[in-house]
Design an enzyme around this catalytic site. Structure first.
Site, PDB file in Angstrom:
ATOM      1  N   HIS A  76       0.832  -1.208   0.000  1.00 52.13           N
ATOM      2  CA  HIS A  76       0.000   0.000   0.000  1.00 52.13           C
ATOM      3  C   HIS A  76       0.865   1.257   0.000  1.00 52.13           C
ATOM      4  CE1 HIS A  76      -4.330  -1.261   0.926  1.00 52.13           C
ATOM      5  NE2 HIS A  76      -3.680  -2.386   0.706  1.00 52.13           N
ATOM      6  N   VAL A  80       1.332   4.445  -3.552  1.00 57.94           N
ATOM      7  CA  VAL A  80       0.914   5.836  -3.359  1.00 57.94           C
ATOM      8  C   VAL A  80       2.159   6.688  -3.108  1.00 57.94           C
ATOM      9  CG1 VAL A  80      -0.520   7.416  -2.033  1.00 57.94           C
ATOM     10  CG2 VAL A  80      -1.266   5.050  -2.352  1.00 57.94           C
ATOM     11  N   GLY A  82       5.044   6.346  -4.272  1.00 61.44           N
ATOM     12  CA  GLY A  82       6.270   5.574  -4.173  1.00 61.44           C
ATOM     13  C   GLY A  82       6.507   5.086  -2.752  1.00 61.44           C
ATOM     14  N   ASP A  84       7.652   5.574   0.324  1.00 58.36           N
ATOM     15  CA  ASP A  84       8.146   6.705   1.111  1.00 58.36           C
ATOM     16  C   ASP A  84       7.559   6.759   2.514  1.00 58.36           C
ATOM     17  OD1 ASP A  84       5.542   7.368   0.584  1.00 58.36           O
ATOM     18  OD2 ASP A  84       5.983   9.289  -0.386  1.00 58.36           O
ATOM     19  N   HIS A 203      -0.788 -13.210  -1.469  1.00 62.81           N
ATOM     20  CA  HIS A 203      -2.061 -13.588  -0.852  1.00 62.81           C
ATOM     21  C   HIS A 203      -2.031 -15.008  -0.304  1.00 62.81           C
ATOM     22  CE1 HIS A 203      -4.601 -10.314  -3.100  1.00 62.81           C
ATOM     23  NE2 HIS A 203      -3.805  -9.822  -2.161  1.00 62.81           N
ATOM     24  N   THR A 204      -0.972 -15.715  -0.566  1.00 61.80           N
ATOM     25  CA  THR A 204      -0.842 -17.058   0.001  1.00 61.80           C
ATOM     26  C   THR A 204      -0.753 -17.011   1.520  1.00 61.80           C
ATOM     27  OG1 THR A 204       0.383 -19.143  -0.163  1.00 61.80           O
ATOM     28  CG2 THR A 204       1.693 -17.139  -0.139  1.00 61.80           C
ATOM     29  N   ASP A 258      -5.629 -18.406   1.232  1.00 59.63           N
ATOM     30  CA  ASP A 258      -5.108 -19.738   0.911  1.00 59.63           C
ATOM     31  C   ASP A 258      -5.440 -20.631   2.095  1.00 59.63           C
ATOM     32  OD1 ASP A 258      -3.698 -22.055   0.481  1.00 59.63           O
ATOM     33  OD2 ASP A 258      -1.721 -21.118   0.389  1.00 59.63           O
TER      34      ASP A 258
END
Length: 343
Positions: A76, A80, A82, A84, A203-204, A258
């Site tokens: 995330h 947005v 880069g 930072d 997402h695993t 998963d």
């Protein structure tokens, strides 16, 4: 009669153009962020990587789900402005952070884990190691601790003094978004379709809220999934966790993306997509969408070869981690507290 050697006006014009070009190039070069390096903290904070690894290990061993929280924060952040550390900023009177963006408000946790790591790093090397670097390194270490691959993490990022909730609302993929829309968001960040499919493999080890997968399990899950007792039992379990009507406490019920190996970083996630059992619509579309010609082949590839998945995931994480914000290098800082801009 004296003879004068007159210099053509074109010569002076050429000199002026050369000087102007040089000045423009120098200005552009000066505004470019310096390259990230592996030894950035070698002399200023040689124990940085060790401290971060130790604190991340404590967090993940206490609860393996913390690995996914840290990786998600890093993702995330980089999408947005880069990488930072803008995602770590709290709201203040003068700054509106990104934590309350639609894509973040219910899905992001683990901020206190980064706070703890930052505190330990500050005790070793005050004012040296940026929150952005800490988050990037911790994401790598968290993946390793649950069985994932190693990769070198170039460092030298600065922390942003700004945040952008509008970009957080538009740049980040959402669970029910179409495949083409998500691909466009990755391409906008300079990440390829291959990067997208590989990075989705995180997402695993992830969990999802009922609100994020309700439409999927009461929609086309029954059509995409293979018809066998295990798959049917899983769908029944999901529906018991997530009732069809939303708006209540059940919206916050969670389930592993998963369900086979929820706390192990492996390629099981892709095998579930082959079986049509992707929990999120955005994930299953990589295999089932009519537009997923390239993504479908990549899903098959990573489902069949875990080492190939690990290799590409490592490369894509480095690539994502190198998304920079040039303003942060010019106006950025090393925050003392990851939640607030220095005063």
């Amino acid at each position: 009669m004296a003879h004068y050697s007159l210099v053509p006006k074109s010569f002076f014009l050429s000199v002026v153009l050369i000087i102007f070009s040089f000045l423009v190039a120098a200005k552009l070069y000066a505004s470019e962020p310096p390259p990230l390096t592996l030894d950035y903290y070698k002399s200023t904070c040689p124990t940085a990587f060790d401290v971060i690894r130790k604190e991340t290990e404590c967090a993940v061993l206490s609860d393996p789900r913390n690995a996914a929280l840290i990786v998600r924060l890093h993702f995330h952040d980089c999408f947005v402005q880069g990488c930072d550390a803008s995602i770590l900023l709290d709201d203040t009177v003068t700054l509106k952070g990104e934590k309350k963006a639609a894509a973040s408000t219910h899905s992001l946790k683990g901020f206190e884990l980064i706070d703890q790591i930052k505190n330990m790093v500050e005790s070793e090397c005050p004012g040296i190691v940026s929150c952005a670097d800490i988050l990037t390194i911790a994401a790598r270490d968290a993946v390793i601790l649950v069985g994932g691959p190693y990769w070198d993490v170039p460092v030298g990022r600065k922390d942003s003094v700004t945040a952008n909730i509008d970009l957080a609302n538009t740049n980040l993929p959402t669970p029910n978004e179409s495949l083409l829309s998500i691909i466009s968001k990755f391409l906008y960040q300079g990440l390829s379709v291959t990067d997208m499919v590989a990075l989705a493999g995180a997402h695993t080890i992830g969990m999802a809220r009922c609100q994020s997968f309700r439409s999927r399990i009461y929609g086309d899950y029954g059509f995409t999934s293979v018809k066998n007792p295990i798959s049917e039992s899983q769908l029944s379990n999901l529906r018991s966790v997530c009732p069809p009507m939303g708006g209540g406490k059940a919206d916050n019920n969670i389930s592993a993306m998963d369900y086979v190996t929820p706390n192990l970083f492996d390629n099981s996630f892709y095998q579930l997509l082959l079986n049509g059992e992707g929990l999120l619509n955005s994930d299953q579309e990589m295999y089932s969408s009519v537009f997923g010609i390239q993504t479908r082949e990549l899903v098959k590839k990573y489902a069949a070869d875990p080492l190939d998945f690990f290799r590409q995931f490592s490369e894509s994480m480095v690539k994502m981690g190198n998304i920079t914000n040039s303003k942060s290098f010019v106006m950025g800082e090393v925050r003392k507290n990851c939640r607030f801009v220095n005063t």
